[in-house]
Design a protein around this motif. Structure first.
Motif, PDB file in Angstrom:
ATOM      1  N   ARG A 132       2.856 -10.327  13.306  1.00 13.27           N
ATOM      2  CA  ARG A 132       3.751  -9.178  13.255  1.00 13.27           C
ATOM      3  C   ARG A 132       3.277  -8.120  12.253  1.00 13.27           C
ATOM      4  NH1 ARG A 132       5.959  -5.537  11.116  1.00 13.27           N
ATOM      5  NH2 ARG A 132       8.149  -5.039  10.890  1.00 13.27           N
ATOM      6  N   ILE A 133       2.872  -8.544  11.057  1.00 11.91           N
ATOM      7  CA  ILE A 133       2.489  -7.562  10.044  1.00 11.91           C
ATOM      8  C   ILE A 133       1.119  -6.951  10.343  1.00 11.91           C
ATOM      9  CG2 ILE A 133       3.910  -8.605   8.251  1.00 11.91           C
ATOM     10  CD1 ILE A 133       1.458  -9.938   7.122  1.00 11.91           C
ATOM     11  N   THR A 134       0.270  -7.648  11.068  1.00 14.12           N
ATOM     12  CA  THR A 134      -1.009  -7.058  11.450  1.00 14.12           C
ATOM     13  C   THR A 134      -0.869  -6.134  12.647  1.00 14.12           C
ATOM     14  OG1 THR A 134      -1.507  -9.034  12.783  1.00 14.12           O
ATOM     15  CG2 THR A 134      -2.376  -8.956  10.534  1.00 14.12           C
ATOM     16  N   THR A 135       0.180  -6.325  13.444  1.00 12.48           N
ATOM     17  CA  THR A 135       0.378  -5.498  14.635  1.00 12.48           C
ATOM     18  C   THR A 135       1.284  -4.311  14.358  1.00 12.48           C
ATOM     19  OG1 THR A 135       0.131  -7.469  16.025  1.00 12.48           O
ATOM     20  CG2 THR A 135       1.096  -5.511  17.052  1.00 12.48           C
ATOM     21  N   TYR A 136       2.393  -4.549  13.665  1.00 13.22           N
ATOM     22  CA  TYR A 136       3.383  -3.501  13.408  1.00 13.22           C
ATOM     23  C   TYR A 136       3.461  -3.107  11.936  1.00 13.22           C
ATOM     24  CZ  TYR A 136       4.988  -4.498  18.132  1.00 13.22           C
ATOM     25  OH  TYR A 136       5.057  -4.663  19.488  1.00 13.22           O
ATOM     26  N   LYS A 137       2.506  -3.581  11.140  1.00  9.41           N
ATOM     27  CA  LYS A 137       2.470  -3.272   9.717  1.00  9.41           C
ATOM     28  C   LYS A 137       3.638  -3.930   8.976  1.00  9.41           C
ATOM     29  CE  LYS A 137      -1.165  -1.079  10.761  1.00  9.41           C
ATOM     30  NZ  LYS A 137      -2.460  -1.800  10.583  1.00  9.41           N
ATOM     31  N   LEU A 138       3.906  -3.456   7.788  1.00  8.73           N
ATOM     32  CA  LEU A 138       4.869  -4.120   6.915  1.00  8.73           C
ATOM     33  C   LEU A 138       6.305  -3.840   7.340  1.00  8.73           C
ATOM     34  CD1 LEU A 138       3.177  -3.299   3.505  1.00  8.73           C
ATOM     35  CD2 LEU A 138       3.073  -5.456   4.760  1.00  8.73           C
ATOM     36  N   PRO A 139       7.248  -4.720   6.942  1.00 10.86           N
ATOM     37  CA  PRO A 139       8.669  -4.441   7.203  1.00 10.86           C
ATOM     38  C   PRO A 139       9.125  -3.193   6.457  1.00 10.86           C
ATOM     39  CG  PRO A 139       8.338  -6.758   6.673  1.00 10.86           C
ATOM     40  CD  PRO A 139       7.045  -6.059   6.376  1.00 10.86           C
ATOM     41  N   SER A 140      10.333  -2.764   6.739  1.00 11.82           N
ATOM     42  CA  SER A 140      10.862  -1.550   6.128  1.00 11.82           C
ATOM     43  C   SER A 140      11.033  -1.724   4.626  1.00 11.82           C
ATOM     44  CB  SER A 140      12.204  -1.178   6.762  1.00 11.82           C
ATOM     45  OG  SER A 140      13.121  -2.235   6.599  1.00 11.82           O
ATOM     46  N   HIS A 141      11.152  -0.602   3.936  1.00 14.00           N
ATOM     47  CA  HIS A 141      11.186  -0.627   2.480  1.00 14.00           C
ATOM     48  C   HIS A 141      12.399  -1.368   1.930  1.00 14.00           C
ATOM     49  CE1 HIS A 141      13.713   2.766   3.604  1.00 14.00           C
ATOM     50  NE2 HIS A 141      14.278   2.676   2.428  1.00 14.00           N
ATOM     51  N   ASP A 142      13.529  -1.372   2.673  1.00 14.93           N
ATOM     52  CA  ASP A 142      14.721  -2.026   2.153  1.00 14.93           C
ATOM     53  C   ASP A 142      14.750  -3.526   2.414  1.00 14.93           C
ATOM     54  OD1 ASP A 142      15.004  -1.700   4.830  1.00 14.93           O
ATOM     55  OD2 ASP A 142      17.089  -1.040   4.781  1.00 14.93           O
ATOM     56  N   SER A 143      13.768  -4.043   3.143  1.00 16.33           N
ATOM     57  CA  SER A 143      13.661  -5.500   3.318  1.00 16.33           C
ATOM     58  C   SER A 143      12.287  -6.017   2.929  1.00 16.33           C
ATOM     59  CB  SER A 143      13.960  -5.881   4.775  1.00 16.33           C
ATOM     60  OG  SER A 143      13.023  -5.264   5.657  1.00 16.33           O
ATOM     61  N   ILE A 144      11.505  -5.208   2.224  1.00 15.59           N
ATOM     62  CA  ILE A 144      10.147  -5.612   1.873  1.00 15.59           C
ATOM     63  C   ILE A 144      10.141  -6.751   0.855  1.00 15.59           C
ATOM     64  CG2 ILE A 144       9.905  -3.982  -0.044  1.00 15.59           C
ATOM     65  CD1 ILE A 144       7.233  -5.041   2.560  1.00 15.59           C
ATOM     66  N   ILE A 145      11.219  -6.923   0.092  1.00 16.46           N
ATOM     67  CA  ILE A 145      11.272  -8.023  -0.880  1.00 16.46           C
ATOM     68  C   ILE A 145      11.196  -9.382  -0.182  1.00 16.46           C
ATOM     69  CG2 ILE A 145      12.666  -9.075  -2.706  1.00 16.46           C
ATOM     70  CD1 ILE A 145      11.425  -6.474  -3.508  1.00 16.46           C
ATOM     71  N   THR A 146      11.590  -9.433   1.096  1.00 17.31           N
ATOM     72  CA  THR A 146      11.501 -10.700   1.829  1.00 17.31           C
ATOM     73  C   THR A 146      10.059 -11.150   2.030  1.00 17.31           C
ATOM     74  OG1 THR A 146      11.540  -9.533   3.964  1.00 17.31           O
ATOM     75  CG2 THR A 146      13.650 -10.249   3.056  1.00 17.31           C
ATOM     76  N   ALA A 147       9.089 -10.305   1.674  1.00 18.65           N
ATOM     77  CA  ALA A 147       7.688 -10.718   1.771  1.00 18.65           C
ATOM     78  C   ALA A 147       7.377 -11.877   0.838  1.00 18.65           C
ATOM     79  CB  ALA A 147       6.777  -9.530   1.460  1.00 18.65           C
ATOM     80  N   PHE A 148       8.230 -12.114  -0.158  1.00 16.48           N
ATOM     81  CA  PHE A 148       8.013 -13.239  -1.071  1.00 16.48           C
ATOM     82  C   PHE A 148       8.526 -14.562  -0.496  1.00 16.48           C
ATOM     83  CE2 PHE A 148       7.855  -9.646  -3.997  1.00 16.48           C
ATOM     84  CZ  PHE A 148       6.820  -9.996  -4.847  1.00 16.48           C
ATOM     85  N   ILE A 149       9.310 -14.519   0.565  1.00 12.08           N
ATOM     86  CA  ILE A 149       9.934 -15.730   1.097  1.00 12.08           C
ATOM     87  C   ILE A 149       8.923 -16.800   1.493  1.00 12.08           C
ATOM     88  CG2 ILE A 149      11.274 -16.625   3.050  1.00 12.08           C
ATOM     89  CD1 ILE A 149      13.110 -14.288   2.837  1.00 12.08           C
TER      90      ILE A 149
END
Length: 311
Positions: A132-149
């Motif tokens: 998903r992140i290689t195809t559609y890039k990173l999640p939105s700025h207000d949920s980017i903290i979930t990248a630590f999950i």
């Protein structure tokens, strides 16, 4: 919440909380005070096992059936579907050390079963999230903290394998005398899995830090409930590092453990203060956006049309 499949992901927090209580009772010595407390802890653990199994199976069925899913909507929060299985497996290793040989064997078997169910599903969801992140890039700025999950489920797999292996090495000799070497084999296997998990955690930690810094360049990251996703991953990473430090007797891991615990304390205090301050307005309870995703093209669109995805 039951009408919103994305919010239903948080149902997995219930068995994880129960399993954490069991681990706390064992690690801090409360359960060792009497066999009655051991029985209470073991009962709570069984409750967490049942809830974790039901939550993981039912939530997966509900998420895939209640609405049409897309790769673009995938976030690291999907890992919360299967994280309770590994958390309960780790708690099972903690409580098994306090039980009689036969009950300890049953607990270890159930814990390894949970780990066997949770680990492959975690890997599958991580592959999906990486796509998903290689195809559609990173999640939105207000949920980017979930990248630590991802640190949480990955670290929990290593912590569970090492914890169960250590207990198996001590207890299975009495429970399974005809398999005298299985305990040592499981311990060695647990060390290997823990080291692999620790290395994977380092990668996902680096990726999460990069993701937050990158998104911060284009928009302010608002405080919301997704910020609490910092505590679980760093807590698990600290636990895994502590287990490895105790087994391998490496000062580097022990120093790393103290640094991670200090960061975890800072995150807890920061989230607590910001949550209390934001409760009055109610803004902290608004769910993060899941429809606006920030590729490079999306950022330019947001700059020219602010109404498309407002912070």
């Amino acid at each position: 919440m039951r009408h919103n499949p994305k919010r239903m992901l948080h149902y997995g927090a219930i068995p994880m909380a129960l399993a954490t209580v069991v681990s706390g009772m064992c690690n801090f010595g409360f359960a060792q005070q009497s066999f009655t407390l051991v029985c209470i802890a073991w009962t709570v653990w069984w409750a967490s096992v049942i809830l974790a199994s039901a939550a993981s199976v039912l939530l997966i069925c509900l998420v895939v059936s209640r609405e049409t899913q897309s790769i673009e909507s995938c976030t690291a929060a999907w890992l919360l579907l299967v994280a309770p299985l590994s958390v309960c497996a780790t708690a099972g290793g903690n409580i098994a050390d306090l039980l009689p040989a036969r009950l300890s064997l049953i607990t270890l078997v159930v814990s390894y079963t949970l780990l066997g169910a949770g680990a492959p599903l975690t890997c599958c969801l991580l592959v999906l999230y990486m796509f998903r992140i290689t195809t559609y890039k990173l999640p939105s700025h207000d949920s980017i903290i979930t990248a630590f999950i991802p640190l949480g489920p990955i670290g929990q797999i290593g912590a569970a394998a090492l914890s169960l292996g250590s207990i198996a090495n001590q207890t299975l000799i009495a429970a399974l005398p005809h398999l005298d070497s299985i305990g040592t084999t499981l311990l060695h296997f647990g060390i290997l899995v823990a080291l692999l998990s620790w290395g994977s955690c380092i990668f996902w930690l680096t990726h999460a830090i990069f993701s937050v810094i990158y998104q911060r360049r284009f928009a302010t990251i608002p405080f919301n409930m997704s910020w609490w996703s910092l505590t679980f991953p760093f807590g698990v990473f600290a636990t895994l590092t502590s287990y490895l430090g105790d087994v391998l007797q490496m000062w580097y891991l022990q120093v790393n453990f103290m640094i991670v615990v200090a960061l975890l304390l800072v995150f807890w205090l920061f989230n607590m203060v910001r949550t209390v301050a934001s409760t009055w307005t109610g803004s902290v309870f608004a769910p993060p956006s899941v429809s606006c995703h920030s590729s490079i093209k999306d950022v330019s669109t947001m700059n020219s049309h602010p109404s498309v995805c407002s912070p």
